[in-house]
Structure formats: C-alpha cells, structure tokens
Enzyme design. Structure first.
Site, mmCIF file in Angstrom:
data_model
loop_
_atom_site.group_PDB
_atom_site.id
_atom_site.type_symbol
_atom_site.label_atom_id
_atom_site.label_comp_id
_atom_site.label_asym_id
_atom_site.label_seq_id
_atom_site.Cartn_x
_atom_site.Cartn_y
_atom_site.Cartn_z
ATOM 1 C CE LYS A 71 -4.186 -1.808 2.183
ATOM 2 N NZ LYS A 71 -5.218 -1.584 3.202
ATOM 3 C CB ALA A 96 0.469 3.442 15.795
ATOM 4 N N GLY A 97 -0.534 1.233 12.997
ATOM 5 C CA GLY A 97 -0.070 0.765 11.687
ATOM 6 C C GLY A 97 -0.825 1.479 10.584
ATOM 7 C CE1 TYR A 152 -12.202 -10.817 6.681
ATOM 8 C CE2 TYR A 152 -11.344 -8.607 6.986
ATOM 9 C CZ TYR A 152 -11.358 -9.805 6.293
ATOM 10 O OH TYR A 152 -10.521 -9.980 5.234
#
Ligand code: ATR
Length: 269
Positions: free
Chosen positions: A64, A126-127, A216
């Site tokens: 990303k 905090a990723g 999830y």
C-alpha cells in the site's frame, strides 16, 4: 473490465468475491483476479498490468505504501493516510486513492447510531489501518483521539501527521481511560485467528460507548464479546472490508454498489 488485487501473499484476499459479485449483479463484463507479486518483480509486474490493458486494481499488504512511488497522481486522502489501496489505470497512467477511511466510517454509520461530532475516541494500534481510521474520525468531526500502541514512537509519528486532536497514551494504561471515551476501536491484528488477544478488561468502559474492531476473522473477536458482556453497542469488522470496496468499484465502473446480506455471507463463509 480487467481488474484485480495485488499483494504478497494474496491467496486469502476476499476482494475477488466482492467485486465479482457486483460485476455479476450489475451485469458488467469483466474479471477480477488475484495477482501475487514478489517484491523483486514489483516494477515489471505493475508495467505488465498497464500493458495488458488492466483498468485498475486494489492493493493490499505489503504494497500500500510502495505503490505510491509508481502512481502518476494520488488523491489527497491517500496522501494524508500515506497509503494507496485502490488504483485506477487511465491512458496508461496510475491514479492512486484510499478507500479504507470511507470503509471504516460507513461501516459505523450503517451499523450503529453513533454520531461522530465532538466525540472522544480511543484508537488502539498505529499501523497502516490506524492511519485510515484516524483520518476518517478526524474528517467526521471527532474532538479527541487517544492513541495507544505497543511501540509508542509509531503513535507519536501519527500525532505528528494528524495534529493536536491526538493524544498518545501508554499501551498498558488503556483501561484507565475507558470510562471517558465514546468510541473504542481496535486497529491491530490482535484478536485475529492465530494471533494473541488484546486481553483488555472493559469493566471501566463508559456504558454508552461504541466498540468497533477492524478484525473480521473471527467476526466476534474477544474484544467484541467482552463489550457485549458489558452491555455496550458493538460494530464488527466485516463491514469495513465491504464498504471500502464500494468507492473502488465506483471509480472503475461508475456504479456505487449496495451491500446485501448475501454478499456478506459469501465473504464470511
Ligand atoms: P496494518 O497495516 O494492518 O495496520 P501494521 O502496519 O503491521 O498492519 O500494524 C500492525 C499493528 O498491530 C501495529 O499497531 C502493531 O503494534 P507495533 O507498532 O508495536 O508493532 C500492532 N501489533 C501487532 N502485534 C502486536 C502485539 N503482539 N501486541 C501489541 N500490538 C501488536
């Protein structure tokens, strides 16, 4: 339409189920493939997607951030979050966007009555996911975000990006703050199948608070089970995954798709 999701590894991605379901529902001719790219082949593989006529792709772990170096244009949201999860290919140019913040906020809006304005939140982690959640919370008008992370320095870095609404707190002191927060969010992978649990006592939690998890798998994490035992409202993580896919589909195909239970069940099974 030629679409897909890039990552490494990629075989567990649920994105093909989601986008194929919508292409079928809206009668769109196209394919959405799992595209595994080894780090050493990254540049060549991205070029080959462009030259093979792809219209766009999603981006997942660990690319990303890396994909941003190859984008010709990046929208403001993705720039601020520092990550791109969706790419549109137009005239052989890559346009990067980030739909994770939208996914997080829409999930809470559609699954609860929570109103973000002037609310105090506690975010754990905090990723990359945390930055999208924090971006979404600030855009939605919260007044304060307490941020706790095992590695405190990473939380301090997020405060430097997002400013004074963030207050960094110690990871082992989360429980001391729970009585005063309106929203508690786990953005770490703790609680996921195969990982440790968060092991947080919620007995001090404000009973009017909402507890959200972005994990999830399982749908009911230990955190959410504990929240339910305390009688507070919860939002599970599956909706974030489903909602983040909607603006991506819209960007490629021009239709903002609706969610339904059939799709949710397909993704969870
Ligand atoms: P993502 O992009 O999904 O957010 P990430 O950037 O790797 O993934 O971030 C993972 C988050 O889970 C981080 O906040 C990480 O804490 P550190 O910054 O201290 O590594 C958190 N995390 C992972 N394993 C953890 C553990 N065993 N205990 C506490 N936090 C953990």
């Amino acid at each position: 339409m030629k679409l897909g999701v890039i990552g490494y590894p990629i075989k567990h991605s649920k994105s093909p189920i989601i986008h194929q379901y919508w292409m079928d529902s809206y009668d769109i001719q196209g394919t959405y493939n799992l595209i595994e790219i080894k780090p050493e082949n990254f540049k060549e593989e991205i070029n080959s997607l462009i030259h093979n006529g792809f219209d766009g792709f999603n981006v997942t772990v660990p690319y990303k951030e890396k994909i941003m170096l190859y984008c010709d244009d990046i929208d403001d949201t993705a720039k601020k979050i520092g990550a791109v999860n969706t790419v549109i290919i137009k005239n052989k140019k890559l346009i990067g966007m980030n739909t994770d913040a939208f996914g997080f906020i829409e999930n809470i809006k559609s699954d609860s009555k929570f109103n973000f304005k002037q609310k105090k939140c506690l975010v754990i982690g905090a990723g990359g996911a945390s930055k999208a959640v924090i971006y979404g919370l600030i855009e939605s008008g919260v007044s304060k975000i307490l941020l706790a992370n095992r590695t405190k320095e990473k939380a301090e870095n997020i405060k430097n990006i997002f400013g004074n609404k963030i207050e960094v707190i110690n990871f082992n002191e989360i429980e001391n703050y729970l009585s005063s927060v309106d929203l508690l969010v786990n953005t770490t992978l703790l609680g996921m199948t195969g990982q440790n649990n968060l092991n947080l006592s919620l007995k001090n939690l404000n009973k009017k608070a909402l507890v959200a998890d972005i994990v999830y798998n399982p749908l009911m994490t230990d955190l959410l089970k504990e929240a339910e035992m305390q009688g507070v409202e919860i939002v599970t993580g599956i909706g974030m995954l489903l909602h983040q896919a909607r603006p991506a589909f819209q960007a490629w195909i021009g239709i903002m798709p609706d969610l339904d239970k059939t799709l949710q069940n397909k993704v969870l099974s």
